[in-house]
Design an enzyme around this catalytic site. Structure first.
Site, PDB file in Angstrom:
ATOM      1  N   ARG A 218     -10.355 -11.443   1.711  1.00  0.00           N
ATOM      2  CA  ARG A 218     -11.229 -12.481   1.147  1.00  0.00           C
ATOM      3  C   ARG A 218     -10.580 -13.866   1.209  1.00  0.00           C
ATOM      4  NH1 ARG A 218     -11.463  -9.117  -4.267  1.00  0.00           N
ATOM      5  NH2 ARG A 218     -11.181  -7.542  -2.653  1.00  0.00           N
TER       6      ARG A 218
ATOM      7  N   LYS B 148       0.837  -1.191   0.000  1.00  0.00           N
ATOM      8  CA  LYS B 148       0.000   0.000   0.000  1.00  0.00           C
ATOM      9  C   LYS B 148       0.881   1.253   0.000  1.00  0.00           C
ATOM     10  CE  LYS B 148      -3.796  -1.987   2.763  1.00  0.00           C
ATOM     11  NZ  LYS B 148      -4.925  -1.749   1.861  1.00  0.00           N
TER      12      LYS B 148
END
Length: 518
Positions: free
Chosen positions: A367, A293
């Protein structure tokens, strides 16, 4: 001092007018009172006041002194406005009067919440914070006709994460004033404290809340409910035995060992009742892994376990409320870090149900860990499965902080969640689970599934939900994407700036509703 100065000294400020008297002998008692006043209905303002029952009783005890000062001090208090009076009662050196808005307000279908309850939460929180800023450490609170909402406003409004600061906010004890609804007040305190527990976990630095510390903290919070709760802190060896390859692929990049936290709350006398499964994403720090990130704002990724925090806090609250329902909470806890052992873009991993996943973006890790947790959830033959996760930035883009996005295959489950959110004011909004999105995650070059959508920037929250659905066979399942409601700037007036702990109260209200239907 001149006689008129002994009577009342006024100083009007925008949004916060303060009124002083010379009688402040009990200031050192540091005790305060929050009272409510409604707006007058209709176009005509005859100068009369519409005080709450508690405020009217207080005013009568003072022979009308409070209402006199309110009229003297300026125009009628509108919603969200307030005034403070000093020395008007010997037991309460400080009295905050807060505007509650229209007394006839109720459920607003446009806003999708109960406006009266929201007004009470906001007003009470403002009054309590004003007194806290004056170092008042004991505050009695007007129930304002809804003691639970008043208690929620007080508990939520006073919360401040300052555990690591030398200078701390005044710790305030609150109690109900002028109302017999002690049960409603105590329920509201538990709801507020539940959300504050989630805020505490989410706000704490990642080096203070590791997967192991998170699990230990929840175990400590549930210790007083040991007769109804069983806790399993599953280590890495157990995770490997379960063939949770997707979860392990995320955790292996970090030096911190993963923990699979499993909570069993047995609140129903009928132990054969199928359990409600609550599953929360527990990434205690998300750097993005190899798909790193940007450094700007990465610090807030200490709260990427918000799903686990809200789910576990909800179970703690359900246990405190002694709700007659069986719940199993699952929280896969780990960090997502870059290292020589970390997932690489293009790697293929195998989930617990045997499906293979091409990991094209290591920052879509939530996920992956939820996939295995959802597979495991099905082994308990659940009544329903609800998972919560700070899953996608796309959810924040879609709804902002107004509501949690809900993806569900069950109209029944949606109805229960939606009804709960109207009561709590912590709203939910239904999102689509079209096959349109499923095709985007099942079209993978190397594996059964891809962990990002074929058109990565389009419908990101929807493709993430479609991915999770590939690990669900339950008839009643809901995925709550809470990324947009993770933080609060100034949108929710009864929450200070920082991690919000949302939607803990909605989850608790949902569980309570389901328990009542049992």
């Amino acid at each position: 001092m001149l006689p008129f100065r002994r009577a009342v000294l006024t100083a009007v400020r925008a949004n916060n007018s303060r009124y002083f008297s010379a009688s402040q002998n009990n200031w050192n008692a540091r005790k305060g009172l929050v009272l409510g006043v409604y707006e007058k209905e209709g176009a005509e303002d005859d100068g009369s006041l519409h005080l709450t029952e508690a405020a009217a009783g207080f005013d009568n005890a003072l022979s009308g002194k409070l209402s006199h000062l309110l009229k003297l001090s300026g125009p009628a208090l509108k919603k969200g406005k307030n005034r403070i009076f000093y020395g008007i009662h010997e037991d309460f050196p400080c009295v905050a009067v807060v505007g509650l808005g229209n007394n006839s307000a109720g459920v607003c279908r446009e806003e999708d919440w109960d406006t009266c309850k929201e007004n009470i939460r906001a007003a009470v929180s403002v009054g309590c914070r004003l007194l806290q800023d004056l170092n008042v450490n004991h505050v009695e609170v007007d129930g304002c006709g809804d003691a639970q909402s008043a208690a929620e406003g007080a508990a939520l409004g006073l919360f401040q994460y300052d555990q690591l600061k030398s200078k701390k906010k005044t710790r305030v004890i609150t109690e109900l004033h002028g109302s017999a609804d002690l049960a409603g007040w105590e329920k509201g305190i538990l709801y507020g404290e539940g959300q504050n527990l989630a805020r505490l976990l989410m706000e704490a630095p990642a080096n203070h809340i590791t997967p192991s510390v998170f699990a230990d903290t929840i175990e400590e919070k549930l210790a007083s409910h040991a007769e109804r709760v069983i806790i399993h802190k599953r280590p890495q060896a157990w995770i490997e035995e379960q063939d949770m390859g997707a979860f392990l692929s995320v955790s292996k990049g970090s030096e911190e060992p993963p923990v699979f936290l499993e909570l069993h709350y047995n609140g129903c006398p009928d132990r054969t009742q199928a359990p409600l499964l609550l599953v929360g994403k527990g990434v205690t720090f998300d750097s993005g892994g190899i798909s790193l990130k940007p450094s700007s704002g990465m610090d807030v990724m200490r709260a990427d376990m918000g799903g686990a925090a809200t789910v576990c806090a909800s179970i703690v609250t359900a246990a405190a409320l002694k709700l007659p329902i069986n719940i199993i909470g699952l929280a896969p806890l780990c960090e997502n870090m870059p290292s020589g052992k970390a997932n690489k873009p293009g790697d293929v991993v195998r989930a617990m149900n045997g499906k293979t996943i091409q990991v094209d973006n290591t920052d879509a890790e939530g996920r992956l860990i939820l996939a295995d947790a959802l597979c495991y959830a099905h082994t308990f033959n659940p009544r329903a499965i609800v998972n919560a996760a700070t899953l996608t930035g796309a959810m924040d883009v879609a709804l902002g902080s107004a509501a949690t996005g809900v993806f569900t295959n069950s109209d029944w489950l949606w109805g229960l969640l939606h009804n709960a959110s109207v009561v709590t004011g912590d709203r939910v909004w239904r999102m689509p689970l079209f096959q349109h999105y499923t095709r985007q995650v099942t079209d993978s070059q190397l594996a059964d599934l891809n962990n990002i959508g074929k058109y990565s920037r389009s419908g990101g929250a929807c493709t993430a939900a479609a991915f999770l659905r590939e690990f669900v066979t339950a008839t009643h399942w809901a995925h709550l994407d809470i990324a947009g409601v993770m933080t609060n700037k100034d949108e929710i007036p009864y929450l200070r700036k920082g991690m919000s702990g949302r939607p803990t109260r909605t989850l608790v209200e949902f569980v309570a509703g389901l328990a009542n239907k049992s």
